[in-house]
Scaffold this active site. Sequence first.
Site, mmCIF file in Angstrom:
data_model
loop_
_atom_site.group_PDB
_atom_site.id
_atom_site.type_symbol
_atom_site.label_atom_id
_atom_site.label_comp_id
_atom_site.label_asym_id
_atom_site.label_seq_id
_atom_site.Cartn_x
_atom_site.Cartn_y
_atom_site.Cartn_z
ATOM 1 N N ASP A 1 -18.434 -37.151 -31.195
ATOM 2 C CA ASP A 1 -17.664 -36.189 -30.394
ATOM 3 C C ASP A 1 -16.525 -36.898 -29.655
ATOM 4 O O ASP A 1 -16.333 -36.711 -28.459
ATOM 5 C CB ASP A 1 -18.574 -35.464 -29.407
ATOM 6 C CG ASP A 1 -17.999 -34.118 -28.959
ATOM 7 O OD1 ASP A 1 -17.026 -33.644 -29.585
ATOM 8 O OD2 ASP A 1 -18.514 -33.535 -27.987
ATOM 9 N N ILE B 1 -18.013 -33.078 -11.021
ATOM 10 C CA ILE B 1 -16.815 -33.800 -11.462
ATOM 11 C C ILE B 1 -16.428 -33.478 -12.906
ATOM 12 O O ILE B 1 -15.281 -33.664 -13.292
ATOM 13 C CB ILE B 1 -16.979 -35.329 -11.278
ATOM 14 C CG1 ILE B 1 -18.280 -35.841 -11.905
ATOM 15 C CG2 ILE B 1 -16.921 -35.707 -9.813
ATOM 16 C CD1 ILE B 1 -18.469 -37.351 -11.797
ATOM 17 N N GLY C 1 -20.994 -31.944 -18.743
ATOM 18 C CA GLY C 1 -21.594 -32.859 -19.695
ATOM 19 C C GLY C 1 -22.125 -32.110 -20.897
ATOM 20 O O GLY C 1 -21.958 -30.888 -21.017
ATOM 21 N N ALA C 2 -22.771 -32.827 -21.790
ATOM 22 C CA ALA C 2 -23.304 -32.216 -23.005
ATOM 23 C C ALA C 2 -24.390 -31.201 -22.686
ATOM 24 O O ALA C 2 -24.538 -30.190 -23.371
ATOM 25 C CB ALA C 2 -23.848 -33.303 -23.930
ATOM 26 N N TYR C 3 -25.181 -31.448 -21.633
ATOM 27 C CA TYR C 3 -26.337 -30.590 -21.346
ATOM 28 C C TYR C 3 -26.269 -29.887 -20.004
ATOM 29 O O TYR C 3 -27.116 -29.063 -19.695
ATOM 30 C CB TYR C 3 -27.619 -31.432 -21.412
ATOM 31 C CG TYR C 3 -27.868 -32.018 -22.774
ATOM 32 C CD1 TYR C 3 -28.257 -31.213 -23.847
ATOM 33 C CD2 TYR C 3 -27.688 -33.377 -23.013
ATOM 34 C CE1 TYR C 3 -28.467 -31.750 -25.097
ATOM 35 C CE2 TYR C 3 -27.899 -33.912 -24.266
ATOM 36 C CZ TYR C 3 -28.289 -33.097 -25.299
ATOM 37 O OH TYR C 3 -28.498 -33.629 -26.542
ATOM 38 N N GLY C 4 -25.323 -30.219 -19.191
ATOM 39 C CA GLY C 4 -25.226 -29.579 -17.882
ATOM 40 C C GLY C 4 -24.068 -30.157 -17.097
ATOM 41 O O GLY C 4 -23.287 -30.968 -17.601
ATOM 42 N N ARG C 5 -23.950 -29.764 -15.858
ATOM 43 C CA ARG C 5 -22.842 -30.256 -15.043
ATOM 44 C C ARG C 5 -23.098 -31.697 -14.612
ATOM 45 O O ARG C 5 -24.241 -32.140 -14.479
ATOM 46 C CB ARG C 5 -22.645 -29.364 -13.820
ATOM 47 C CG ARG C 5 -23.791 -29.368 -12.833
ATOM 48 C CD ARG C 5 -23.487 -28.435 -11.671
ATOM 49 N NE ARG C 5 -24.415 -28.684 -10.563
ATOM 50 C CZ ARG C 5 -24.104 -28.573 -9.278
ATOM 51 N NH1 ARG C 5 -22.888 -28.205 -8.937
ATOM 52 N NH2 ARG C 5 -24.984 -28.823 -8.341
ATOM 53 N N VAL C 6 -21.995 -32.431 -14.427
ATOM 54 C CA VAL C 6 -22.073 -33.815 -13.970
ATOM 55 C C VAL C 6 -21.512 -33.873 -12.556
ATOM 56 O O VAL C 6 -20.376 -33.432 -12.314
ATOM 57 C CB VAL C 6 -21.284 -34.768 -14.891
ATOM 58 C CG1 VAL C 6 -21.391 -36.206 -14.399
ATOM 59 C CG2 VAL C 6 -21.792 -34.656 -16.328
#
Length: 267
Positions: A124, A6, A9-14
Amino acid sequence: MLGHEIRKGAYGRVCKGLDLENGDFVAIEQVPLQSSAQEDLNIIMRQINLHKDLNQKNIIKYLGFFMTETHLHIVLEYVDNESLANIINPNNFGPLPEPLVAFYVAQVLEGLVYLHEQGIIHRDIKGANILTTKEGVVKLVDFGVAMKLTEADVDMHFVVGSPYWMAPEVIEMSGVCGASDIWSVGCTVIELFTGVPPYNDLHPMQALFRIVQDEIPPIPDSLSPGVTDFLRQCFNKDARLRPDAKTLLSHPWLQSWKRRVVLQSSG
């Protein structure tokens, strides 16, 4: 159970997720373990500890985390609508009218009042990190670079955030503070009115230089005097003189639209 992606994100896909025990939808941020150094994982766990106790309607809720062999999964509240950045995309609705910008910005400030009272800086704030529910409730997301004010002196020597929304004191590494989020709010207001943040026509490094050198970021001539005054307060180069989130909530621009909504609903 994991569904489709969807957002990033900051560290990977959400991804959208389904709770198989109660049927609730959740959002799950997947952090790949193989490509993440131990130091990065320590930072992520610090962010989880920072986020887990936050409880305010304009802050995305943290629900938990679990590990698999390949990923750390961070489970968050699911928000059914898109980010403000997606909403203002030309393929969707484009730039927003003044009443709606005021409606969204007031909620962003409510979220920041709460965060700053907890001693947390988001670092951010931008359209992509502001989600909305189908009822129009704003949710601040992506706490990947958020920090406690008590950590500011430790973290001062790292420039983090998104270039076009970044405050001058962050760029110059002269002391990040709650007022740094307020500068980003100003940039987000321009983003919602025009579709892009200030200096978007420049390379990120050129933009950073201009943010530091210019007296104030360019404010579109088309904006009303109330919005312009609000932005000038957000863009005070001296972070100590920038109003805090609670003070900005009382700004005449936001209050005037709030009064109009009340009058229309009562009439």
